[in-house]
Design a protein around this motif. Structure first.
Motif, PDB file in Angstrom:
ATOM      1  N   THR A   9      13.391  27.272  59.443  1.00 46.82           N
ATOM      2  CA  THR A   9      13.993  27.141  60.172  1.00 46.82           C
ATOM      3  C   THR A   9      12.068  27.382  61.322  1.00 46.82           C
ATOM      4  O   THR A   9      11.735  28.505  61.056  1.00 46.82           O
ATOM      5  N   LEU A  10      12.043  26.579  62.075  1.00 47.20           N
ATOM      6  CA  LEU A  10      10.719  27.614  63.025  1.00 47.20           C
ATOM      7  C   LEU A  10      11.570  26.871  64.194  1.00 47.20           C
ATOM      8  O   LEU A  10      11.421  25.860  64.940  1.00 47.20           O
ATOM      9  N   GLY A  11      10.049  28.032  65.605  1.00 50.62           N
ATOM     10  CA  GLY A  11      10.894  28.277  67.068  1.00 50.62           C
ATOM     11  C   GLY A  11       8.999  27.902  67.154  1.00 50.62           C
ATOM     12  O   GLY A  11       8.622  29.113  67.324  1.00 50.62           O
ATOM     13  N   GLY A  12       8.501  26.964  67.836  1.00 50.16           N
ATOM     14  CA  GLY A  12       7.587  26.587  68.653  1.00 50.16           C
ATOM     15  C   GLY A  12       7.092  26.066  70.338  1.00 50.16           C
ATOM     16  O   GLY A  12       6.691  25.437  69.754  1.00 50.16           O
ATOM     17  N   GLY A  13       8.250  26.491  70.945  1.00 47.47           N
ATOM     18  CA  GLY A  13       7.818  26.474  72.209  1.00 47.47           C
ATOM     19  C   GLY A  13       9.716  25.091  72.103  1.00 47.47           C
ATOM     20  O   GLY A  13      10.265  25.209  72.000  1.00 47.47           O
ATOM     21  N   CYS A  14       8.818  24.407  73.530  1.00 47.08           N
ATOM     22  CA  CYS A  14      10.233  23.210  73.254  1.00 47.08           C
ATOM     23  C   CYS A  14      10.580  22.203  71.715  1.00 47.08           C
ATOM     24  O   CYS A  14       9.534  21.746  71.142  1.00 47.08           O
ATOM     25  N   PHE A  15      11.638  22.700  71.570  1.00 48.65           N
ATOM     26  CA  PHE A  15      12.603  21.664  70.282  1.00 48.65           C
ATOM     27  C   PHE A  15      11.781  20.432  70.236  1.00 48.65           C
ATOM     28  O   PHE A  15      11.743  19.738  68.856  1.00 48.65           O
ATOM     29  N   TRP A  16      11.734  19.886  71.242  1.00 49.75           N
ATOM     30  CA  TRP A  16      11.690  18.170  71.456  1.00 49.75           C
ATOM     31  C   TRP A  16      10.031  18.692  70.571  1.00 49.75           C
ATOM     32  O   TRP A  16       9.671  17.042  69.701  1.00 49.75           O
ATOM     33  N   CYS A  17       9.505  19.145  70.846  1.00 45.16           N
ATOM     34  CA  CYS A  17       7.661  19.016  70.459  1.00 45.16           C
ATOM     35  C   CYS A  17       7.446  19.412  68.698  1.00 45.16           C
ATOM     36  O   CYS A  17       7.413  18.133  67.902  1.00 45.16           O
ATOM     37  N   THR A  18       8.972  19.987  68.354  1.00 43.43           N
ATOM     38  CA  THR A  18       8.212  20.692  67.251  1.00 43.43           C
ATOM     39  C   THR A  18       8.535  19.978  66.336  1.00 43.43           C
ATOM     40  O   THR A  18       8.707  19.477  64.913  1.00 43.43           O
ATOM     41  N   GLU A  19      10.207  19.229  66.969  1.00 45.86           N
ATOM     42  CA  GLU A  19      11.033  18.171  66.038  1.00 45.86           C
ATOM     43  C   GLU A  19      10.355  16.588  65.794  1.00 45.86           C
ATOM     44  O   GLU A  19       9.576  15.974  64.791  1.00 45.86           O
ATOM     45  N   ALA A  20       9.471  16.756  67.211  1.00 43.84           N
ATOM     46  CA  ALA A  20       8.821  14.746  66.859  1.00 43.84           C
ATOM     47  C   ALA A  20       7.171  15.233  65.905  1.00 43.84           C
ATOM     48  O   ALA A  20       6.783  14.967  65.299  1.00 43.84           O
ATOM     49  N   PRO A 164       0.213  14.563  73.062  1.00 41.12           N
ATOM     50  CA  PRO A 164      -0.930  15.349  72.875  1.00 41.12           C
ATOM     51  C   PRO A 164      -1.285  16.357  71.154  1.00 41.12           C
ATOM     52  O   PRO A 164      -1.420  16.217  70.178  1.00 41.12           O
ATOM     53  N   LYS A 165       0.293  16.774  71.298  1.00 40.39           N
ATOM     54  CA  LYS A 165       0.311  17.227  70.033  1.00 40.39           C
ATOM     55  C   LYS A 165       0.879  16.432  68.798  1.00 40.39           C
ATOM     56  O   LYS A 165       0.613  17.113  67.709  1.00 40.39           O
ATOM     57  N   LEU A 166       0.839  15.217  68.727  1.00 35.23           N
ATOM     58  CA  LEU A 166       0.744  14.213  67.425  1.00 35.23           C
ATOM     59  C   LEU A 166      -0.076  13.909  67.816  1.00 35.23           C
ATOM     60  O   LEU A 166      -0.895  13.751  66.339  1.00 35.23           O
TER      61      LEU A 166
END
Length: 178
Positions: A9-20, A164-166
């Motif tokens: 379980t991780l949080g790195g800002g907006c969950f849309w980003c980390t999910e992708a 860009p994260k991807l």
């Protein structure tokens, strides 16, 4: 070979980003966007989380096969696809709901988390501020926040923030991708 399914379980800002990001990682079975780490009573809503008043972080809960990818590898990907040196902020997203956090499920995950942060620190000029805490209650986010990038790739936020994260993921961790 049987599956050895575990949770991260991780949080790195907006969950849309980390999910992708983690939907592209080999060995990841499922990624659920949600909330954790707050102190407001009851199940929080996205609107409440966005207020910053509940104390919850936007997080993802990853179900992964430890026979394919280790918790350590999950953390290395996590720590290199967001900025773990900015307190309560990722890019333009600001507030405690966007904090960098690892919620561990057991003592072994805590030890691995501490070690990975120590190993990664020399690669950053600024101090890593990622919180490491025991996993509190995890609340699944509303349905419209699940698979957000996959269902909204043409949306501006997806194009300018998530894509860009991807690209960074694909460059740094090509050997770990599906």
């Amino acid at each position: 070979m049987s599956k050895d399914l575990q949770l991260a379980t991780l949080g790195g800002g907006c969950f849309w980003c980390t999910e992708a990001v983690f939907q592209e990682v080999k060995g990841v079975e499922k990624v659920i966007s949600g909330y954790a780490g707050g102190n407001a009573p009851g199940k929080p809503t996205y609107r409440e989380i966005c207020s910053g008043l509940t104390g919850h972080a936007e997080v993802i809960q990853i179900t992964f096969d430890a026979n394919i990818i280790s918790f350590e590898d999950i953390l290395v990907i996590f720590m290199t696809t967001h900025d773990p040196t900015t307190l309560n902020r990722q890019g333009a997203d600001r507030g405690t709901q966007y904090r960098s956090v690892i919620f561990y499920n057991n003592e072994n995950q805590k030890l691995i988390s501490d070690e990975v942060l120590k190993q990664i620190q020399p690669y950053y000029d600024d101090k890593i501020v990622t919180e490491i805490s025991p996993l509190p209650v995890f609340y699944e986010a509303e349905q419209e926040h699940q698979n957000y990038y996959r269902e909204n790739t043409q949306q501006g936020y997806c194009s300018f923030v998530i894509a860009p994260k991807l690209s960074k993921l694909r460059k740094l961790h090509a050997d770990k991708l599906k």
